[in-house]
Design a protein around this motif. Structure first.
Motif, short mmCIF file in Angstrom:
data_model
loop_
_atom_site.label_atom_id
_atom_site.label_comp_id
_atom_site.label_asym_id
_atom_site.label_seq_id
_atom_site.Cartn_x
_atom_site.Cartn_y
_atom_site.Cartn_z
N HIS A 400 0.84 -1.20 0.00
CA HIS A 400 0.00 0.00 0.00
C HIS A 400 0.88 1.25 0.00
O HIS A 400 1.89 1.32 0.70
CB HIS A 400 -0.91 -0.01 1.23
N LYS A 401 0.47 2.23 -0.78
CA LYS A 401 1.30 3.42 -0.99
C LYS A 401 1.56 4.21 0.28
O LYS A 401 2.52 4.98 0.36
CB LYS A 401 0.64 4.33 -2.02
N ASN A 402 0.75 4.02 1.30
CA ASN A 402 0.92 4.78 2.54
C ASN A 402 1.40 3.94 3.72
O ASN A 402 1.44 4.42 4.85
CB ASN A 402 -0.38 5.47 2.93
N VAL A 403 1.75 2.69 3.46
CA VAL A 403 2.31 1.84 4.52
C VAL A 403 3.82 1.85 4.40
O VAL A 403 4.39 1.35 3.43
CB VAL A 403 1.77 0.40 4.43
N GLY A 404 4.47 2.46 5.40
CA GLY A 404 5.93 2.57 5.35
C GLY A 404 6.63 1.36 5.91
O GLY A 404 7.60 0.87 5.34
N ASP A 405 6.15 0.85 7.04
CA ASP A 405 6.84 -0.26 7.69
C ASP A 405 5.84 -1.10 8.46
O ASP A 405 4.88 -0.58 9.05
CB ASP A 405 7.91 0.27 8.64
N ILE A 406 6.06 -2.41 8.45
CA ILE A 406 5.28 -3.36 9.25
C ILE A 406 6.28 -4.13 10.08
O ILE A 406 7.18 -4.77 9.55
CB ILE A 406 4.47 -4.32 8.36
N ARG A 407 6.17 -4.03 11.40
CA ARG A 407 7.15 -4.68 12.26
C ARG A 407 6.46 -5.24 13.50
O ARG A 407 5.38 -4.79 13.89
CB ARG A 407 8.26 -3.72 12.68
N GLY A 408 7.11 -6.21 14.12
CA GLY A 408 6.53 -6.76 15.34
C GLY A 408 7.10 -8.11 15.68
O GLY A 408 8.06 -8.59 15.06
N ARG A 409 6.51 -8.72 16.69
CA ARG A 409 6.95 -10.03 17.16
C ARG A 409 5.80 -10.63 17.96
O ARG A 409 5.13 -9.93 18.72
CB ARG A 409 8.19 -9.89 18.03
N GLY A 410 5.57 -11.94 17.77
CA GLY A 410 4.47 -12.58 18.48
C GLY A 410 3.15 -11.95 18.06
O GLY A 410 2.90 -11.70 16.88
N LEU A 411 2.31 -11.66 19.03
CA LEU A 411 1.03 -10.99 18.74
C LEU A 411 1.11 -9.52 19.14
O LEU A 411 0.29 -8.99 19.88
CB LEU A 411 -0.11 -11.70 19.48
N PHE A 412 2.14 -8.86 18.61
CA PHE A 412 2.43 -7.46 18.91
C PHE A 412 2.99 -6.83 17.64
O PHE A 412 4.18 -6.92 17.36
CB PHE A 412 3.42 -7.39 20.06
#
Length: 494
Positions: A400-412
Protein backbone atom coordinates in the motif's frame (compact mmCIF):
# COMPACT_ATOMS: atom_id res chain seq x y z
CA UNK A 1 -43.66 25.10 48.92
CA UNK A 2 -46.30 23.98 51.44
CA UNK A 3 -45.32 23.92 55.15
CA UNK A 4 -46.88 21.69 57.81
CA UNK A 5 -46.73 22.24 61.59
CA UNK A 6 -46.28 19.30 63.94
CA UNK A 7 -45.99 19.41 67.72
CA UNK A 8 -43.30 17.25 69.28
CA UNK A 9 -43.15 16.48 73.00
CA UNK A 10 -39.64 16.87 74.38
CA UNK A 11 -39.28 14.52 77.37
CA UNK A 12 -36.74 14.12 80.14
CA UNK A 13 -35.84 10.80 81.74
CA UNK A 14 -36.58 10.50 85.44
CA UNK A 15 -34.27 8.57 87.76
CA UNK A 16 -36.54 5.60 87.48
CA UNK A 17 -36.26 5.53 83.73
CA UNK A 18 -39.84 6.69 83.22
CA UNK A 19 -40.63 9.22 80.57
CA UNK A 20 -41.96 12.36 82.23
CA UNK A 21 -43.32 15.28 80.18
CA UNK A 22 -41.58 18.51 81.13
CA UNK A 23 -42.51 21.01 78.47
CA UNK A 24 -43.68 21.23 74.92
CA UNK A 25 -42.00 22.86 71.96
CA UNK A 26 -43.49 23.64 68.58
CA UNK A 27 -41.16 22.60 65.79
CA UNK A 28 -41.89 23.46 62.18
CA UNK A 29 -41.13 20.48 59.98
CA UNK A 30 -40.76 21.28 56.31
CA UNK A 31 -41.24 18.41 53.89
CA UNK A 32 -38.19 17.50 51.86
CA UNK A 33 -38.13 18.70 48.29
CA UNK A 34 -37.35 15.45 46.55
CA UNK A 35 -35.77 17.32 43.66
CA UNK A 36 -32.98 18.55 45.92
CA UNK A 37 -30.17 16.72 47.57
CA UNK A 38 -29.34 16.79 51.27
CA UNK A 39 -27.39 20.01 50.84
CA UNK A 40 -30.43 21.73 49.32
CA UNK A 41 -28.85 22.01 45.89
CA UNK A 42 -31.02 20.85 43.04
CA UNK A 43 -29.02 18.43 40.87
CA UNK A 44 -29.02 19.07 37.17
CA UNK A 45 -31.06 16.67 35.13
CA UNK A 46 -28.46 15.82 32.51
CA UNK A 47 -27.02 12.71 30.89
CA UNK A 48 -23.51 14.19 30.84
CA UNK A 49 -20.82 11.98 32.37
CA UNK A 50 -19.23 12.96 35.69
CA UNK A 51 -16.01 11.22 34.66
CA UNK A 52 -13.04 13.26 33.50
CA UNK A 53 -12.68 11.35 30.23
CA UNK A 54 -9.68 11.53 27.91
CA UNK A 55 -11.67 14.07 25.91
CA UNK A 56 -13.38 16.20 28.53
CA UNK A 57 -16.58 16.74 26.58
CA UNK A 58 -16.73 13.34 24.87
CA UNK A 59 -18.00 10.20 26.56
CA UNK A 60 -16.74 7.01 24.87
CA UNK A 61 -19.08 4.23 23.85
CA UNK A 62 -20.42 2.35 26.87
CA UNK A 63 -19.54 -1.35 27.03
CA UNK A 64 -22.53 -3.40 28.17
CA UNK A 65 -21.15 -6.88 27.63
CA UNK A 66 -18.11 -8.91 26.61
CA UNK A 67 -17.10 -12.42 25.65
CA UNK A 68 -13.82 -13.71 24.32
CA UNK A 69 -12.42 -11.14 21.92
CA UNK A 70 -15.68 -9.26 21.55
CA UNK A 71 -17.01 -6.14 23.26
CA UNK A 72 -20.67 -5.13 23.02
CA UNK A 73 -21.70 -1.49 23.36
CA UNK A 74 -24.89 0.25 24.41
CA UNK A 75 -25.53 1.46 20.87
CA UNK A 76 -25.68 -2.12 19.59
CA UNK A 77 -22.15 -2.36 18.17
CA UNK A 78 -20.15 -5.58 18.23
CA UNK A 79 -16.42 -4.79 18.34
CA UNK A 80 -13.62 -7.30 17.81
CA UNK A 81 -10.95 -6.29 20.33
CA UNK A 82 -7.83 -6.63 18.20
CA UNK A 83 -5.76 -4.67 20.71
CA UNK A 84 -6.80 -6.17 24.08
CA UNK A 85 -7.46 -2.58 25.13
CA UNK A 86 -3.85 -1.47 25.39
CA UNK A 87 -2.30 -4.96 25.03
CA UNK A 88 -3.89 -6.03 28.33
CA UNK A 89 -6.78 -8.53 27.94
CA UNK A 90 -4.48 -11.29 26.71
CA UNK A 91 -6.82 -14.23 27.42
CA UNK A 92 -9.95 -12.43 26.25
CA UNK A 93 -12.88 -11.09 28.21
CA UNK A 94 -15.23 -12.68 30.72
CA UNK A 95 -13.30 -15.90 31.35
CA UNK A 96 -15.28 -17.85 33.99
CA UNK A 97 -12.13 -19.47 35.42
CA UNK A 98 -10.61 -16.14 36.41
CA UNK A 99 -13.91 -14.92 37.85
CA UNK A 100 -14.10 -18.06 39.98
CA UNK A 101 -10.55 -17.52 41.24
CA UNK A 102 -11.40 -13.94 42.21
CA UNK A 103 -14.49 -15.03 44.15
CA UNK A 104 -12.51 -17.76 45.92
CA UNK A 105 -9.95 -15.19 47.04
CA UNK A 106 -12.73 -12.87 48.25
CA UNK A 107 -13.93 -15.70 50.46
CA UNK A 108 -10.46 -15.82 52.06
CA UNK A 109 -9.44 -12.16 52.36
CA UNK A 110 -10.05 -9.24 50.03
CA UNK A 111 -7.20 -7.04 51.31
CA UNK A 112 -4.49 -6.89 53.91
CA UNK A 113 -1.53 -4.59 54.28
CA UNK A 114 1.47 -6.45 52.89
CA UNK A 115 4.09 -5.02 55.32
CA UNK A 116 2.01 -6.63 58.09
CA UNK A 117 0.70 -9.82 56.47
CA UNK A 118 1.60 -12.28 53.71
CA UNK A 119 -0.95 -14.04 51.54
CA UNK A 120 -0.76 -17.30 49.65
CA UNK A 121 -1.92 -15.57 46.46
CA UNK A 122 0.98 -13.09 46.46
CA UNK A 123 3.56 -15.69 47.47
CA UNK A 124 2.44 -18.03 44.70
CA UNK A 125 2.53 -15.33 42.03
CA UNK A 126 6.01 -14.17 43.05
CA UNK A 127 7.29 -17.76 42.95
CA UNK A 128 5.78 -18.28 39.50
CA UNK A 129 7.54 -15.18 38.22
CA UNK A 130 10.97 -15.92 39.69
CA UNK A 131 10.90 -19.53 38.49
CA UNK A 132 10.00 -18.38 34.99
CA UNK A 133 13.34 -16.53 34.73
CA UNK A 134 15.46 -19.68 35.24
CA UNK A 135 16.93 -18.23 38.41
CA UNK A 136 17.92 -14.87 36.93
CA UNK A 137 15.51 -13.03 39.24
CA UNK A 138 15.09 -13.95 42.89
CA UNK A 139 12.48 -11.54 44.31
CA UNK A 140 9.32 -9.78 43.13
CA UNK A 141 7.72 -6.54 44.29
CA UNK A 142 4.02 -6.63 43.33
CA UNK A 143 2.22 -3.34 42.61
CA UNK A 144 -0.92 -2.21 40.80
CA UNK A 145 0.36 -0.94 37.43
CA UNK A 146 3.30 -0.75 35.08
CA UNK A 147 3.95 2.85 36.01
CA UNK A 148 4.22 1.89 39.67
CA UNK A 149 6.64 -0.89 38.75
CA UNK A 150 8.87 1.61 36.92
CA UNK A 151 8.79 3.99 39.89
CA UNK A 152 9.85 1.12 42.14
CA UNK A 153 12.66 0.17 39.74
CA UNK A 154 14.08 3.69 39.72
CA UNK A 155 13.98 3.87 43.51
CA UNK A 156 15.53 0.43 43.99
CA UNK A 157 18.31 1.23 41.52
CA UNK A 158 19.19 4.31 43.55
CA UNK A 159 18.98 2.51 46.89
CA UNK A 160 21.19 -0.33 45.62
CA UNK A 161 24.17 1.99 45.24
CA UNK A 162 23.74 3.45 48.71
CA UNK A 163 23.89 -0.03 50.25
CA UNK A 164 26.95 -1.49 48.55
CA UNK A 165 29.79 -2.44 50.89
CA UNK A 166 31.49 0.64 49.51
CA UNK A 167 28.52 2.96 48.88
CA UNK A 168 28.33 5.02 45.68
CA UNK A 169 25.92 7.84 46.63
CA UNK A 170 27.02 9.92 43.64
CA UNK A 171 25.03 7.66 41.32
CA UNK A 172 21.87 9.71 40.80
CA UNK A 173 21.45 9.77 37.00
CA UNK A 174 19.62 7.60 34.50
CA UNK A 175 19.96 7.07 30.76
CA UNK A 176 16.89 6.13 28.71
CA UNK A 177 15.83 6.31 25.07
CA UNK A 178 14.08 8.85 22.95
CA UNK A 179 10.66 7.80 21.64
CA UNK A 180 10.09 5.65 24.71
CA UNK A 181 7.24 5.42 27.19
CA UNK A 182 7.53 4.19 30.76
CA UNK A 183 4.45 5.63 32.45
CA UNK A 184 2.72 8.88 33.33
CA UNK A 185 3.84 9.75 36.85
CA UNK A 186 6.52 12.43 37.08
CA UNK A 187 9.29 9.91 37.69
CA UNK A 188 8.31 7.50 34.92
CA UNK A 189 7.54 10.37 32.53
CA UNK A 190 11.04 11.73 33.17
CA UNK A 191 12.73 8.55 31.95
CA UNK A 192 10.32 8.17 29.04
CA UNK A 193 10.60 10.47 26.06
CA UNK A 194 7.64 11.41 23.93
CA UNK A 195 7.83 15.13 23.25
CA UNK A 196 4.07 15.58 23.00
CA UNK A 197 3.28 13.82 26.28
CA UNK A 198 6.09 15.55 28.18
CA UNK A 199 5.67 19.07 26.82
CA UNK A 200 3.53 20.79 29.46
CA UNK A 201 5.24 18.90 32.31
CA UNK A 202 8.85 19.60 31.28
CA UNK A 203 9.37 22.28 33.95
CA UNK A 204 8.54 19.83 36.74
CA UNK A 205 10.21 16.68 35.39
CA UNK A 206 13.45 15.31 36.78
CA UNK A 207 16.63 16.79 35.30
CA UNK A 208 18.75 13.71 36.06
CA UNK A 209 17.89 11.76 32.88
CA UNK A 210 19.75 11.73 29.56
CA UNK A 211 18.21 10.21 26.43
CA UNK A 212 19.90 8.35 23.60
CA UNK A 213 18.59 7.16 20.23
CA UNK A 214 16.04 4.34 20.14
CA UNK A 215 16.63 1.12 18.24
CA UNK A 216 14.60 2.16 15.18
CA UNK A 217 16.14 0.61 12.04
CA UNK A 218 13.32 1.65 9.69
CA UNK A 219 14.32 5.29 10.01
CA UNK A 220 17.74 5.33 11.62
CA UNK A 221 19.78 2.64 9.87
CA UNK A 222 22.01 4.11 7.19
CA UNK A 223 21.89 2.81 3.64
CA UNK A 224 24.06 -0.27 3.39
CA UNK A 225 24.64 -0.43 7.15
CA UNK A 226 24.64 -3.95 8.60
CA UNK A 227 22.87 -4.97 11.79
CA UNK A 228 26.24 -5.34 13.48
CA UNK A 229 27.38 -1.87 12.46
CA UNK A 230 24.07 -0.32 13.51
CA UNK A 231 24.21 -1.97 16.94
CA UNK A 232 27.84 -0.89 17.37
CA UNK A 233 26.87 2.70 16.57
CA UNK A 234 24.08 2.69 19.16
CA UNK A 235 26.37 1.10 21.74
CA UNK A 236 28.96 3.80 21.09
CA UNK A 237 26.32 6.49 21.57
CA UNK A 238 25.45 4.96 24.94
CA UNK A 239 29.15 4.80 25.85
CA UNK A 240 29.61 8.45 24.89
CA UNK A 241 26.64 9.42 27.04
CA UNK A 242 28.11 7.60 30.04
CA UNK A 243 31.34 9.51 29.52
CA UNK A 244 29.61 12.88 29.19
CA UNK A 245 27.61 12.34 32.39
CA UNK A 246 30.45 10.76 34.30
CA UNK A 247 30.35 6.94 34.28
CA UNK A 248 30.28 6.69 38.07
CA UNK A 249 27.21 8.97 38.34
CA UNK A 250 24.81 6.74 36.40
CA UNK A 251 22.42 4.38 38.19
CA UNK A 252 20.99 2.60 35.18
CA UNK A 253 20.01 2.47 31.54
CA UNK A 254 16.25 1.94 31.00
CA UNK A 255 14.72 0.56 27.80
CA UNK A 256 11.63 -1.23 26.53
CA UNK A 257 12.68 -4.68 25.34
CA UNK A 258 10.28 -4.31 22.41
CA UNK A 259 9.24 -0.69 21.94
CA UNK A 260 5.57 -0.09 22.66
CA UNK A 261 3.07 2.50 21.46
CA UNK A 262 5.45 5.47 21.36
CA UNK A 263 7.55 3.82 18.65
CA UNK A 264 5.15 1.14 17.48
CA UNK A 265 6.24 -2.46 18.21
CA UNK A 266 9.89 -2.27 17.17
CA UNK A 267 11.83 -5.40 18.20
CA UNK A 268 15.49 -4.99 19.13
CA UNK A 269 17.97 -5.52 16.32
CA UNK A 270 19.89 -8.80 16.91
CA UNK A 271 22.70 -8.17 19.37
CA UNK A 272 21.32 -4.83 20.57
CA UNK A 273 20.27 -5.82 24.10
CA UNK A 274 23.54 -7.63 24.73
CA UNK A 275 25.57 -4.66 23.54
CA UNK A 276 23.63 -2.20 25.72
CA UNK A 277 23.99 -4.42 28.78
CA UNK A 278 27.74 -4.72 28.22
CA UNK A 279 28.12 -0.94 28.21
CA UNK A 280 26.11 -0.67 31.45
CA UNK A 281 28.01 -3.37 33.29
CA UNK A 282 31.36 -2.02 32.08
CA UNK A 283 30.60 1.10 34.10
CA UNK A 284 28.92 -0.64 37.03
CA UNK A 285 25.45 0.61 36.10
CA UNK A 286 22.25 -1.44 36.14
CA UNK A 287 20.42 -2.66 33.03
CA UNK A 288 16.64 -2.17 33.39
CA UNK A 289 14.16 -3.64 30.90
CA UNK A 290 10.58 -2.40 30.74
CA UNK A 291 8.32 -5.25 29.62
CA UNK A 292 5.07 -3.73 30.85
CA UNK A 293 3.63 -3.99 27.34
CA UNK A 294 5.83 -6.54 25.57
CA UNK A 295 6.23 -9.08 28.38
CA UNK A 296 4.21 -11.93 29.87
CA UNK A 297 3.73 -13.69 26.53
CA UNK A 298 2.85 -10.79 24.25
CA UNK A 299 5.84 -11.43 21.95
CA UNK A 300 5.58 -15.22 22.04
CA UNK A 301 7.73 -15.94 25.10
CA UNK A 302 6.88 -15.13 28.69
CA UNK A 303 9.77 -12.67 28.88
CA UNK A 304 10.60 -10.69 25.77
CA UNK A 305 14.32 -10.65 26.63
CA UNK A 306 14.46 -14.44 26.30
CA UNK A 307 14.11 -14.12 22.49
CA UNK A 308 17.76 -13.15 22.32
CA UNK A 309 20.08 -16.13 21.76
CA UNK A 310 22.22 -15.12 24.71
CA UNK A 311 19.21 -14.73 27.03
CA UNK A 312 19.95 -11.10 27.87
CA UNK A 313 18.50 -11.01 31.37
CA UNK A 314 18.21 -7.57 33.00
CA UNK A 315 19.12 -6.52 36.53
CA UNK A 316 15.60 -5.17 37.04
CA UNK A 317 12.52 -5.96 34.96
CA UNK A 318 9.00 -4.54 35.00
CA UNK A 319 5.85 -6.38 33.87
CA UNK A 320 2.16 -5.57 34.08
CA UNK A 321 -0.43 -5.72 31.30
CA UNK A 322 -0.36 -9.41 30.42
CA UNK A 323 0.28 -10.37 34.04
CA UNK A 324 -3.36 -10.09 35.12
CA UNK A 325 -4.96 -9.68 31.69
CA UNK A 326 -7.08 -6.79 32.95
CA UNK A 327 -9.10 -8.84 35.44
CA UNK A 328 -7.54 -6.73 38.19
CA UNK A 329 -4.96 -3.92 38.18
CA UNK A 330 -1.52 -5.45 38.76
CA UNK A 331 2.14 -4.98 37.89
CA UNK A 332 5.43 -6.25 39.23
CA UNK A 333 9.13 -5.50 39.55
CA UNK A 334 11.43 -8.50 39.19
CA UNK A 335 14.75 -8.15 40.99
CA UNK A 336 18.10 -9.80 40.25
CA UNK A 337 19.66 -11.85 43.05
CA UNK A 338 22.76 -9.69 43.51
CA UNK A 339 20.60 -6.63 44.14
CA UNK A 340 18.55 -8.54 46.70
CA UNK A 341 21.74 -9.81 48.37
CA UNK A 342 23.10 -6.25 48.60
CA UNK A 343 19.96 -5.05 50.39
CA UNK A 344 20.05 -8.09 52.67
CA UNK A 345 23.61 -7.22 53.75
CA UNK A 346 22.68 -3.57 54.16
CA UNK A 347 19.50 -2.18 55.69
CA UNK A 348 17.59 -5.37 54.98
CA UNK A 349 14.64 -3.40 53.57
CA UNK A 350 13.39 -1.72 50.41
CA UNK A 351 12.71 1.92 51.26
CA UNK A 352 9.47 2.07 49.32
CA UNK A 353 5.90 0.82 49.73
CA UNK A 354 2.42 1.29 48.33
CA UNK A 355 -0.96 0.69 49.93
CA UNK A 356 -2.13 -1.92 47.44
CA UNK A 357 1.15 -3.75 46.85
CA UNK A 358 0.60 -7.49 46.69
CA UNK A 359 -3.17 -7.04 46.59
CA UNK A 360 -4.63 -10.54 47.23
CA UNK A 361 -7.49 -10.34 44.73
CA UNK A 362 -5.25 -9.00 41.98
CA UNK A 363 -2.68 -11.71 42.71
CA UNK A 364 -5.35 -14.43 42.64
CA UNK A 365 -6.55 -13.18 39.26
CA UNK A 366 -2.99 -13.06 37.92
CA UNK A 367 -2.24 -16.57 39.20
CA UNK A 368 -5.22 -17.93 37.30
CA UNK A 369 -4.36 -15.98 34.16
CA UNK A 370 -0.82 -17.37 34.22
CA UNK A 371 -2.13 -20.90 34.84
CA UNK A 372 -4.41 -20.59 31.82
CA UNK A 373 -1.53 -19.32 29.66
CA UNK A 374 0.62 -22.30 30.69
CA UNK A 375 -1.96 -25.07 30.56
CA UNK A 376 -3.65 -23.89 27.36
CA UNK A 377 -0.23 -23.48 25.69
CA UNK A 378 -1.04 -19.90 24.75
CA UNK A 379 2.61 -18.91 24.38
CA UNK A 380 2.94 -21.39 21.54
CA UNK A 381 -0.26 -20.05 20.04
CA UNK A 382 0.93 -16.45 20.30
CA UNK A 383 4.18 -17.37 18.57
CA UNK A 384 2.67 -19.38 15.71
CA UNK A 385 -0.34 -17.16 15.06
CA UNK A 386 1.88 -14.10 15.49
CA UNK A 387 4.04 -15.23 12.59
CA UNK A 388 0.91 -15.78 10.51
CA UNK A 389 -0.40 -12.33 11.44
CA UNK A 390 2.87 -10.70 10.37
CA UNK A 391 2.91 -12.62 7.09
CA UNK A 392 -0.67 -11.67 6.22
CA UNK A 393 -0.12 -8.02 7.12
CA UNK A 394 2.85 -7.82 4.77
CA UNK A 395 1.00 -9.67 2.00
CA UNK A 396 -2.15 -7.56 2.19
CA UNK A 397 -0.81 -4.14 3.21
CA UNK A 398 2.92 -4.16 2.49
CA UNK A 399 2.50 -2.70 -0.97
CA UNK A 400 0.00 0.00 0.00
CA UNK A 401 1.30 3.42 -0.99
CA UNK A 402 0.92 4.78 2.54
CA UNK A 403 2.31 1.84 4.52
CA UNK A 404 5.93 2.57 5.35
CA UNK A 405 6.84 -0.26 7.69
CA UNK A 406 5.28 -3.36 9.25
CA UNK A 407 7.15 -4.68 12.26
CA UNK A 408 6.53 -6.76 15.34
CA UNK A 409 6.95 -10.03 17.16
CA UNK A 410 4.47 -12.58 18.48
CA UNK A 411 1.03 -10.99 18.74
CA UNK A 412 2.43 -7.46 18.91
CA UNK A 413 2.49 -5.70 15.53
CA UNK A 414 2.79 -2.11 14.40
CA UNK A 415 2.02 -0.58 11.01
CA UNK A 416 3.64 2.81 10.37
CA UNK A 417 1.82 5.02 7.87
CA UNK A 418 3.60 7.57 5.71
CA UNK A 419 2.63 10.20 3.19
CA UNK A 420 5.40 9.07 0.87
CA UNK A 421 6.66 5.51 0.75
CA UNK A 422 9.87 6.47 -1.04
CA UNK A 423 10.90 9.37 1.21
CA UNK A 424 9.30 8.07 4.43
CA UNK A 425 7.74 11.50 4.91
CA UNK A 426 5.06 11.42 7.60
CA UNK A 427 1.58 12.82 7.28
CA UNK A 428 1.19 16.23 8.94
CA UNK A 429 -0.10 15.86 12.51
CA UNK A 430 -3.21 17.84 11.58
CA UNK A 431 -4.33 14.95 9.34
CA UNK A 432 -4.70 12.71 12.42
CA UNK A 433 -4.31 9.58 10.31
CA UNK A 434 -3.96 7.13 13.20
CA UNK A 435 -6.98 8.64 14.93
CA UNK A 436 -9.07 8.41 11.77
CA UNK A 437 -8.15 4.76 11.29
CA UNK A 438 -9.11 4.07 14.90
CA UNK A 439 -12.48 5.85 14.63
CA UNK A 440 -13.28 4.22 11.30
CA UNK A 441 -12.61 0.79 12.80
CA UNK A 442 -15.35 1.42 15.37
CA UNK A 443 -17.96 1.93 12.65
CA UNK A 444 -20.51 -0.92 12.48
CA UNK A 445 -19.43 -1.97 8.99
CA UNK A 446 -15.92 -2.75 10.30
CA UNK A 447 -16.38 -3.50 14.01
CA UNK A 448 -12.74 -3.65 15.09
CA UNK A 449 -10.71 -1.94 17.80
CA UNK A 450 -7.35 -0.62 16.56
CA UNK A 451 -4.76 1.02 18.82
CA UNK A 452 -3.63 4.38 17.38
CA UNK A 453 -0.30 6.05 18.07
CA UNK A 454 0.95 9.45 16.96
CA UNK A 455 4.26 11.27 17.19
CA UNK A 456 6.17 8.05 16.59
CA UNK A 457 8.91 9.75 14.56
CA UNK A 458 9.83 12.65 16.81
CA UNK A 459 7.05 13.10 19.34
CA UNK A 460 5.01 15.20 16.95
CA UNK A 461 5.05 13.53 13.53
CA UNK A 462 4.33 9.92 12.71
CA UNK A 463 1.29 7.62 12.71
CA UNK A 464 1.11 3.99 13.75
CA UNK A 465 -1.60 1.43 14.33
CA UNK A 466 -0.85 -1.37 16.77
CA UNK A 467 -2.44 -4.82 16.82
CA UNK A 468 -2.22 -6.83 20.05
CA UNK A 469 -5.01 -9.45 20.07
CA UNK A 470 -5.61 -12.09 22.73
CA UNK A 471 -3.28 -15.09 22.85
CA UNK A 472 -6.20 -17.49 22.43
CA UNK A 473 -7.43 -16.20 19.08
CA UNK A 474 -7.80 -18.60 16.16
CA UNK A 475 -6.42 -18.64 12.63
CA UNK A 476 -9.84 -17.48 11.44
CA UNK A 477 -9.58 -14.53 13.84
CA UNK A 478 -6.16 -13.61 12.43
CA UNK A 479 -7.54 -13.62 8.89
CA UNK A 480 -10.53 -11.54 9.98
CA UNK A 481 -8.31 -8.97 11.73
CA UNK A 482 -6.23 -8.45 8.62
CA UNK A 483 -9.33 -8.29 6.41
CA UNK A 484 -11.00 -5.70 8.61
CA UNK A 485 -7.81 -3.64 8.93
CA UNK A 486 -7.26 -3.69 5.16
CA UNK A 487 -10.79 -2.42 4.57
CA UNK A 488 -10.33 0.32 7.17
CA UNK A 489 -7.07 1.43 5.56
CA UNK A 490 -8.67 1.57 2.15
CA UNK A 491 -11.62 3.51 3.54
CA UNK A 492 -9.36 6.17 5.07
CA UNK A 493 -6.41 6.27 2.68
CA UNK A 494 -7.78 4.80 -0.56
Amino acid sequence: MTSVNNVHMVDNLTNGGMLKPSHTTKVEIKPVDNDKGQNGIRPKTTSASSILHAKVDQKPATVTGSKGSYLYTADGNEIFDATCGAAVACIGHNDPRVKEAIVKQLDTVEYCYSPFFATEAAERLAQTLTQSTNGEMSKVFIVSSGTEAIEAALKLARQYYTELSTPQPQRTKFIARKQSYHGNTLGSLSVGYHAGRRAIYEPILGSNVAHVSPCYPYRDMKEGETDEAYVARLAQELEDTFQSLGPDTVCAFVAETVAGMTLGCVPPTPGYLKAMREVCHRHGALFILDEVMSGMGRTGTLHAWSHEESMVAPDLQTVAKGLGAGYAPIGALLVNKRIVDTLARGTGAFTHSQTYQGHPVACAAANEVQRIIREDNLLGSASILGEKLGTLLRERLGSHKNVGDIRGRGLFWGIEFVKSKSTKESFPPSDQIAGKLHKTGFMPEYGISLLPGSGTVDGKNGDVIVLAPAYNITLADVEMIVDKLERVVHAVLG
